[in-house]
Design a protein around this motif. Sequence first.
Motif, PDB file in Angstrom:
ATOM      1  N   ALA A 168       3.684   0.563  -8.896  1.00 17.68           N
ATOM      2  CA  ALA A 168       2.436   0.777  -9.636  1.00 17.68           C
ATOM      3  C   ALA A 168       1.281   0.061  -8.951  1.00 17.68           C
ATOM      4  CB  ALA A 168       2.585   0.291 -11.074  1.00 17.68           C
ATOM      5  N   LEU A 169       1.534  -1.131  -8.450  1.00 18.65           N
ATOM      6  CA  LEU A 169       0.497  -1.880  -7.741  1.00 18.65           C
ATOM      7  C   LEU A 169       0.088  -1.160  -6.466  1.00 18.65           C
ATOM      8  CD1 LEU A 169      -1.245  -4.414  -7.413  1.00 18.65           C
ATOM      9  CD2 LEU A 169       0.729  -5.525  -6.343  1.00 18.65           C
ATOM     10  N   ARG A 170       1.062  -0.622  -5.752  1.00 17.00           N
ATOM     11  CA  ARG A 170       0.753   0.116  -4.525  1.00 17.00           C
ATOM     12  C   ARG A 170      -0.074   1.363  -4.845  1.00 17.00           C
ATOM     13  NH1 ARG A 170       2.717  -0.691   0.318  1.00 17.00           N
ATOM     14  NH2 ARG A 170       4.287  -2.119  -0.546  1.00 17.00           N
ATOM     15  N   PHE A 171       0.279   2.049  -5.918  1.00 13.04           N
ATOM     16  CA  PHE A 171      -0.490   3.222  -6.343  1.00 13.04           C
ATOM     17  C   PHE A 171      -1.926   2.818  -6.663  1.00 13.04           C
ATOM     18  CE2 PHE A 171      -2.209   6.193  -9.385  1.00 13.04           C
ATOM     19  CZ  PHE A 171      -1.762   7.438  -8.963  1.00 13.04           C
ATOM     20  N   ALA A 172      -2.094   1.703  -7.362  1.00 11.49           N
ATOM     21  CA  ALA A 172      -3.435   1.231  -7.722  1.00 11.49           C
ATOM     22  C   ALA A 172      -4.249   0.871  -6.487  1.00 11.49           C
ATOM     23  CB  ALA A 172      -3.324   0.022  -8.650  1.00 11.49           C
ATOM     24  N   LEU A 173      -3.615   0.223  -5.517  1.00 14.49           N
ATOM     25  CA  LEU A 173      -4.339  -0.176  -4.308  1.00 14.49           C
ATOM     26  C   LEU A 173      -4.756   1.041  -3.491  1.00 14.49           C
ATOM     27  CD1 LEU A 173      -2.153  -3.255  -3.411  1.00 14.49           C
ATOM     28  CD2 LEU A 173      -4.624  -3.332  -3.763  1.00 14.49           C
ATOM     29  N   ASP A 227      -0.713  -4.919   2.654  1.00 15.51           N
ATOM     30  CA  ASP A 227      -0.811  -3.588   3.258  1.00 15.51           C
ATOM     31  C   ASP A 227      -2.163  -2.931   3.007  1.00 15.51           C
ATOM     32  OD1 ASP A 227       1.795  -3.800   4.178  1.00 15.51           O
ATOM     33  OD2 ASP A 227       2.645  -2.869   2.384  1.00 15.51           O
ATOM     34  N   TYR A 228      -3.012  -3.554   2.197  1.00 13.08           N
ATOM     35  CA  TYR A 228      -4.331  -2.992   1.870  1.00 13.08           C
ATOM     36  C   TYR A 228      -5.400  -4.067   2.033  1.00 13.08           C
ATOM     37  CZ  TYR A 228      -1.663   0.866  -0.095  1.00 13.08           C
ATOM     38  OH  TYR A 228      -0.788   1.931  -0.263  1.00 13.08           O
ATOM     39  N   PRO A 229      -5.583  -4.561   3.258  1.00 16.27           N
ATOM     40  CA  PRO A 229      -6.528  -5.670   3.459  1.00 16.27           C
ATOM     41  C   PRO A 229      -7.968  -5.288   3.138  1.00 16.27           C
ATOM     42  CG  PRO A 229      -5.827  -4.744   5.562  1.00 16.27           C
ATOM     43  CD  PRO A 229      -4.957  -4.129   4.520  1.00 16.27           C
ATOM     44  N   GLU A 230      -8.273  -3.974   3.134  1.00 15.66           N
ATOM     45  CA  GLU A 230      -9.639  -3.543   2.867  1.00 15.66           C
ATOM     46  C   GLU A 230      -9.982  -3.541   1.385  1.00 15.66           C
ATOM     47  OE1 GLU A 230      -7.197   0.263   2.602  1.00 15.66           O
ATOM     48  OE2 GLU A 230      -7.100  -1.721   3.522  1.00 15.66           O
ATOM     49  N   VAL A 231      -8.988  -3.725   0.525  1.00 20.75           N
ATOM     50  CA  VAL A 231      -9.216  -3.679  -0.922  1.00 20.75           C
ATOM     51  C   VAL A 231      -9.275  -5.102  -1.480  1.00 20.75           C
ATOM     52  CG1 VAL A 231      -8.341  -2.885  -3.150  1.00 20.75           C
ATOM     53  CG2 VAL A 231      -8.028  -1.462  -1.111  1.00 20.75           C
ATOM     54  N   HIS A 232     -10.350  -5.408  -2.171  1.00 25.48           N
ATOM     55  CA  HIS A 232     -10.437  -6.707  -2.839  1.00 25.48           C
ATOM     56  C   HIS A 232      -9.563  -6.680  -4.085  1.00 25.48           C
ATOM     57  CE1 HIS A 232     -12.065 -10.461  -4.383  1.00 25.48           C
ATOM     58  NE2 HIS A 232     -12.201  -9.858  -5.558  1.00 25.48           N
ATOM     59  N   LEU A 233      -8.664  -7.642  -4.206  1.00 30.35           N
ATOM     60  CA  LEU A 233      -7.744  -7.705  -5.338  1.00 30.35           C
ATOM     61  C   LEU A 233      -7.921  -9.014  -6.090  1.00 30.35           C
ATOM     62  CD1 LEU A 233      -4.098  -6.506  -5.487  1.00 30.35           C
ATOM     63  CD2 LEU A 233      -4.685  -8.739  -6.430  1.00 30.35           C
ATOM     64  N   ASP A 234      -8.127  -8.907  -7.373  1.00 35.01           N
ATOM     65  CA  ASP A 234      -8.244 -10.062  -8.257  1.00 35.01           C
ATOM     66  C   ASP A 234      -7.050 -10.054  -9.195  1.00 35.01           C
ATOM     67  OD1 ASP A 234      -9.082 -12.225  -9.719  1.00 35.01           O
ATOM     68  OD2 ASP A 234     -10.506 -11.086 -10.942  1.00 35.01           O
ATOM     69  N   ALA A 235      -6.109 -10.985  -9.004  1.00 31.60           N
ATOM     70  CA  ALA A 235      -4.918 -11.070  -9.845  1.00 31.60           C
ATOM     71  C   ALA A 235      -5.170 -12.088 -10.945  1.00 31.60           C
ATOM     72  CB  ALA A 235      -3.706 -11.472  -9.010  1.00 31.60           C
ATOM     73  N   ARG A 236      -5.051 -11.644 -12.181  1.00 28.67           N
ATOM     74  CA  ARG A 236      -5.368 -12.499 -13.319  1.00 28.67           C
ATOM     75  C   ARG A 236      -4.176 -12.603 -14.257  1.00 28.67           C
ATOM     76  NH1 ARG A 236     -10.264 -10.194 -16.313  1.00 28.67           N
ATOM     77  NH2 ARG A 236     -10.139 -12.230 -17.351  1.00 28.67           N
ATOM     78  N   VAL A 257      -3.590   1.751 -14.359  1.00 34.30           N
ATOM     79  CA  VAL A 257      -2.268   2.082 -13.825  1.00 34.30           C
ATOM     80  C   VAL A 257      -1.212   1.241 -14.531  1.00 34.30           C
ATOM     81  CG1 VAL A 257      -0.838   2.270 -11.763  1.00 34.30           C
ATOM     82  CG2 VAL A 257      -3.325   2.565 -11.588  1.00 34.30           C
ATOM     83  N   VAL A 258      -0.178   1.911 -15.048  1.00 33.23           N
ATOM     84  CA  VAL A 258       0.928   1.222 -15.710  1.00 33.23           C
ATOM     85  C   VAL A 258       2.240   1.792 -15.179  1.00 33.23           C
ATOM     86  CG1 VAL A 258      -0.354   0.694 -17.812  1.00 33.23           C
ATOM     87  CG2 VAL A 258       0.899   2.850 -17.650  1.00 33.23           C
ATOM     88  N   SER A 259       3.319   1.063 -15.408  1.00 35.56           N
ATOM     89  CA  SER A 259       4.645   1.489 -14.960  1.00 35.56           C
ATOM     90  C   SER A 259       5.415   2.142 -16.094  1.00 35.56           C
ATOM     91  CB  SER A 259       5.453   0.287 -14.450  1.00 35.56           C
ATOM     92  OG  SER A 259       4.881  -0.265 -13.301  1.00 35.56           O
ATOM     93  N   ARG A 260       6.242   3.125 -15.721  1.00 37.02           N
ATOM     94  CA  ARG A 260       7.270   3.635 -16.637  1.00 37.02           C
ATOM     95  C   ARG A 260       8.587   3.065 -16.150  1.00 37.02           C
ATOM     96  NH1 ARG A 260       8.439   9.548 -15.890  1.00 37.02           N
ATOM     97  NH2 ARG A 260      10.347   8.803 -14.881  1.00 37.02           N
ATOM     98  N   ARG A 261       9.126   2.128 -16.908  1.00 36.38           N
ATOM     99  CA  ARG A 261      10.234   1.325 -16.411  1.00 36.38           C
ATOM    100  C   ARG A 261      11.559   2.067 -16.291  1.00 36.38           C
ATOM    101  NH1 ARG A 261      10.050  -4.209 -15.405  1.00 36.38           N
ATOM    102  NH2 ARG A 261       7.860  -4.773 -15.184  1.00 36.38           N
ATOM    103  N   GLU A 262      11.942   2.866 -17.299  1.00 38.13           N
ATOM    104  CA  GLU A 262      13.247   3.511 -17.271  1.00 38.13           C
ATOM    105  C   GLU A 262      13.086   5.008 -17.469  1.00 38.13           C
ATOM    106  OE1 GLU A 262      15.714   1.786 -20.195  1.00 38.13           O
ATOM    107  OE2 GLU A 262      15.766  -0.189 -19.258  1.00 38.13           O
TER     108      GLU A 262
END
Length: 291
Positions: A168-173, A227-236, A257-262
């Motif tokens: 999900a994080l990769r999709f968001a980036l 893998d996405y150095p051009e994207v600014h990411l703020d982890a909170r 963006v959210v995950s569907r776990r199962e």
Amino acid sequence: MNSRAPAGVVAGVDGSAPAEAAAEWAAQEAGRRGCPLHLVHAVDTGTVTLSPRTGAAVTDLILRDAQDLLADCLGKLAAAHPDLRLTGDVVPRDAAEALLTAAEHAELAVVGTRGHGGFAALLLGSVSLRVTAHSRCPVVVVRGVPEPEAETGSRVVVAVRDEHDAAALRFALRSAADRQLPVEALHTWSPLVAEAGRATPMPDEATEEARLHEQLLRSTVDPVAEDYPEVHLDARRLSGATAATLVEASRQAALLVVSRREPAPRFGLRLGTEVHAVLHHAHCPVAVVPV
């Protein structure tokens, strides 16, 4: 008629305003990704109780109307996005099954909140829920009508619980890179009660718990962000209810963006309470990524 669409973006249309909004969003997304867009218009001919001759005539009429609707939708999108590779099919079967089949090899499936078959009181229709629950690829549920030239929202927001949310994080980036927007990764948690009958944990326990959650967040986010150095990411890291936090964050987001776990059971709609709440109440399009 091709039951499976070419790799790219797939969107369902039925002539409703939510479906038109989803098709426009899908066209913009396909343009950003540089891939084709395939539209699916599923219709239920419903002629089993009619005589063979009458049933065939009614079926032909339904399918001709469906082809006209699809052609109109394709024409509008082609005029608005002249460089986009567009295809479409009318599929005489259940709408959710038609979309799931078409999206088997797609990068992304896009649906509206509800179509003509849904009740006006429902915030999200059964077709959208079924596709979101069972799709093998990420699904975006489009809420509202996208701007013709650009999306509103200043960031892409992604929910991060632990390392299982890396997809999900990769999709968001990737989505943020395509839009030239920053990413806000949100990790929500509620402090544990250390002993029965104690309303809040002791300060030292709370500090240690917060440190562990911060460590979990960084260990999930940092390897993917490389893998996405051009994207600014703020982890909170935030304490509180996940669904309410994400819905509030979606007010300023271009995409949530959210995950569907199962995987859901074949005939089930188990998406998790947080995902279900976000799909019904978010203020922006929601991407649900199977992990």
